[in-house]
Design an enzyme around this catalytic site. Structure first.
Site, PDB file in Angstrom:
ATOM      1  N   SER A  20      49.674   7.015  38.689  1.00  0.00           N
ATOM      2  CA  SER A  20      49.098   6.792  40.021  1.00  0.00           C
ATOM      3  C   SER A  20      50.083   6.134  40.977  1.00  0.00           C
ATOM      4  CB  SER A  20      47.842   5.919  39.908  1.00  0.00           C
ATOM      5  OG  SER A  20      48.156   4.663  39.343  1.00  0.00           O
ATOM      6  N   ASN A  69      42.332  -3.373  34.403  1.00  0.00           N
ATOM      7  CA  ASN A  69      41.024  -2.978  34.929  1.00  0.00           C
ATOM      8  C   ASN A  69      40.526  -3.953  35.994  1.00  0.00           C
ATOM      9  OD1 ASN A  69      41.253  -1.017  32.998  1.00  0.00           O
ATOM     10  ND2 ASN A  69      39.551  -1.709  31.725  1.00  0.00           N
ATOM     11  N   THR A 119      19.657  17.827  77.057  1.00  0.00           N
ATOM     12  CA  THR A 119      19.062  18.049  75.742  1.00  0.00           C
ATOM     13  C   THR A 119      19.249  19.528  75.446  1.00  0.00           C
ATOM     14  OG1 THR A 119      16.851  18.550  76.592  1.00  0.00           O
ATOM     15  CG2 THR A 119      17.334  16.237  76.104  1.00  0.00           C
ATOM     16  N   HIS A 120      19.518  19.848  74.186  1.00  0.00           N
ATOM     17  CA  HIS A 120      19.802  21.240  73.790  1.00  0.00           C
ATOM     18  C   HIS A 120      21.005  21.804  74.561  1.00  0.00           C
ATOM     19  CE1 HIS A 120      15.840  21.255  71.816  1.00  0.00           C
ATOM     20  NE2 HIS A 120      15.396  20.699  72.938  1.00  0.00           N
ATOM     21  N   SER A 166      50.578  24.728  75.929  1.00  0.00           N
ATOM     22  CA  SER A 166      50.636  25.979  75.170  1.00  0.00           C
ATOM     23  C   SER A 166      52.067  26.507  75.184  1.00  0.00           C
ATOM     24  CB  SER A 166      49.695  27.015  75.807  1.00  0.00           C
ATOM     25  OG  SER A 166      49.953  28.305  75.298  1.00  0.00           O
ATOM     26  N   LYS A 206      48.077  25.767  80.615  1.00  0.00           N
ATOM     27  CA  LYS A 206      47.135  25.116  79.720  1.00  0.00           C
ATOM     28  C   LYS A 206      47.398  23.619  79.576  1.00  0.00           C
ATOM     29  CE  LYS A 206      44.499  26.688  77.219  1.00  0.00           C
ATOM     30  NZ  LYS A 206      44.857  27.297  75.903  1.00  0.00           N
ATOM     31  N   ASN A 212      45.682  21.138  76.805  1.00  0.00           N
ATOM     32  CA  ASN A 212      44.744  21.170  75.695  1.00  0.00           C
ATOM     33  C   ASN A 212      44.358  19.764  75.229  1.00  0.00           C
ATOM     34  OD1 ASN A 212      44.992  23.997  75.677  1.00  0.00           O
ATOM     35  ND2 ASN A 212      46.756  23.896  74.299  1.00  0.00           N
ATOM     36  N   GLU A 271      40.070  17.157  69.749  1.00  0.00           N
ATOM     37  CA  GLU A 271      39.843  18.305  68.867  1.00  0.00           C
ATOM     38  C   GLU A 271      40.229  17.965  67.430  1.00  0.00           C
ATOM     39  OE1 GLU A 271      40.440  22.060  71.964  1.00  0.00           O
ATOM     40  OE2 GLU A 271      42.049  21.521  70.582  1.00  0.00           O
ATOM     41  N   TYR A 302      35.108   0.691  32.476  1.00  0.00           N
ATOM     42  CA  TYR A 302      36.165   1.427  33.164  1.00  0.00           C
ATOM     43  C   TYR A 302      36.443   2.753  32.464  1.00  0.00           C
ATOM     44  CZ  TYR A 302      40.502   2.632  35.495  1.00  0.00           C
ATOM     45  OH  TYR A 302      41.458   3.287  36.228  1.00  0.00           O
ATOM     46  N   GLN A 335      40.485   6.299  38.548  1.00  0.00           N
ATOM     47  CA  GLN A 335      41.764   6.356  39.261  1.00  0.00           C
ATOM     48  C   GLN A 335      41.639   7.209  40.523  1.00  0.00           C
ATOM     49  OE1 GLN A 335      45.543   6.653  36.988  1.00  0.00           O
ATOM     50  NE2 GLN A 335      45.864   8.557  38.107  1.00  0.00           N
TER      51      GLN A 335
END
Length: 467
Positions: free
Chosen positions: A23, A110, A155-156, A277, A283, A285, A290, A317, A322
């Protein structure tokens, strides 16, 4: 040097097994916490007379040297040493000799790894609370600047009723306050010390767990040694809270994406938080919101992953556990990255008040107030609802909005209409009519901002106390 646990084995570990089970590739992030816990542990061993004080001082000096080297990037972690605990112990023994092997007296990996994660997550929760504080501050700043800005409420995703833009922003302040409350509450379960539980049953050495807890700033110790080494509820709770934070950020991200589009044109995000872009030069963006929206899924996945790992594990354990770390580290990094960007992005956002007002003036979101007006004149609400539905249909068929209608046009649907209807339909009147606690009226929103700032001040005190 052979493996520190190799006495019982007659063969070297298969190289593929080493790579698969190690690990160190990710738990090296716990190096500082591991040494912090080890310093407290060895101090306790000396205080309890378990390890000679001279050896304690040598071990502490060696741990500090190893920590300094790690911070300078001078330690090369080895897969053959499996994890951060063994890597640090090997480096310690190289620094101070065989006496370094006394450090592990009275503990197990542990309870050691569980302690490291408690220390790590405790610090991250405080830091994330501070970042949420900064985001709330930015939202409140925008709300204060837009107490006279009216926007369609939805709403909606259909225009419903006019509201203050400040009221809309304060809804997110409330969401993020709940997130802060959850983080602060989770701190109580994170700030419990598992060290001293040993592998699962405690230890035969006369250790003082409460002394270690005091040194490390923990509020208490686990009551049960089995629970101490197998509990990952505190990580699950954090991942759950983080998932809700990301969900709230994603909802706000979606609105920013919509609002900054040409179709809405309600806001403009600062150039510093947008990209262009490679083929379309016009553009701009909204990549930050996003990507935050997209990264929400990975945080949800980390929560579901750990829930699945733990769902059928017997006490205590198991190596499966892990798998608790990578998702936790990834969630912390994802959340910190999002919050660090969101606060300045909101603070620098430009609000197109004129466009918002234009949108309110060219819809039927004030229709509910006509119904309320007619109810006030004695007409039952259901009949008023029907009258307004027919009035709106008439407007649509004649390419008009409610404020465009002449009084005689209103009165063909109900004789109860009079000249006061034009004041009733003004967006400011519609907004300020919602003068109830939690409503969108300007006096209520100003009061809400005041309450939020008072709550935020308390959060700032908590952050300062726990930093």
């Amino acid at each position: 040097m052979s493996k520190l646990w190799g006495g019982r084995f007659t063969k070297q570990t298969n190289a593929l097994v080493e790579q698969y089970t190690a690990s160190i590739g990710f738990d090296q992030q716990l190096a500082e916490e591991d040494i912090q816990g080890s310093l407290a542990h060895v101090t306790m061993l000396g205080r309890c007379g378990i390890v000679p004080q001279e050896d304690v001082e040598n071990i502490k000096a060696g741990l500090n040297k190893v920590l300094e080297k790690i911070r300078k990037g001078e330690v090369e972690f080895s897969v053959s040493d499996e994890d951060i605990h063994m890597n640090i112990e090997k480096n310690l023994i190289q620094e101070v000799g065989a006496v370094g092997g006394k450090l592990h007296t009275g503990r197990s990996r542990n309870d050691q790894v569980a302690t490291d994660m408690h220390l790590y997550l405790r610090n991250r929760v405080v830091a994330l609370t501070g970042m949420l504080y900064e985001l709330q501050t930015a939202l409140i700043g925008q709300a204060k600047s837009n107490l006279d800005t009216i926007i369609p409420g939805y709403t909606h995703l259909q225009r419903a009723q006019p509201i203050l833009f400040a009221h809309h922003l304060m809804a997110y302040v409330s969401m993020f306050q709940r997130d802060i409350d959850r983080l602060i509450d989770s701190y109580k379960r994170i700030n419990i010390l598992p060290l001293g539980a040993g592998a699962l049953a405690g230890t035969t050495f006369p250790i003082d767990r409460h002394f270690v807890a005091e040194q490390l700033g923990f509020d208490g110790v686990y009551e049960n040694s089995l629970d101490a080494v197998s509990d990952r509820d505190f990580i699950l709770e954090f991942l759950s809270g983080a998932s809700m934070i990301m969900m709230h950020l994603s909802r706000l991200s979606e609105e920013l994406v919509l609002w900054s589009s040409t179709e809405f044109n309600f806001v403009e995000l600062d150039d510093a938080f947008c990209t262009g872009s490679s083929i379309m030069p016009q553009k701009k963006n909204p990549d930050v919101p996003e990507l935050v929206r997209g990264k929400t899924g990975r945080v949800y996945g980390n929560l579901m992953g750990l829930l699945t790992v733990l769902k059928s594990l017997p006490l205590a354990y198991n190596k499966d556990m892990q798998e608790d770390k990578e998702g936790m580290f990834d969630t912390v990094a994802t959340l910190e990255g999002a919050l660090q960007l969101f606060a300045p992005m909101i603070a620098t956002m430009k609000v197109n008040k004129g466009r918002m007002r234009e949108a309110v003036n060219t819809d039927f979101s004030n229709a509910t107030d006509i119904a309320d007006f007619l109810v006030g004149k004695g007409l039952p609400f259901r009949q008023a609802h029907e009258v307004i539905g027919k009035t709106v249909l008439y407007c649509i068929q004649n390419d008009k909005f409610l404020l465009d209608l002449k009084l005689e046009e209103f009165q063909q649907f109900s004789p109860l209409f009079d000249d006061s209807i034009y004041e009733v339909l003004q967006p400011e009147t519609v907004v300020d009519a919602r003068n109830v606690y939690g409503g969108t009226a300007s006096v209520q929103v100003e009061a809400a901002i005041g309450r939020a700032e008072a709550t935020l001040a308390k959060a700032a005190e908590w952050i300062e106390q726990h930093s």
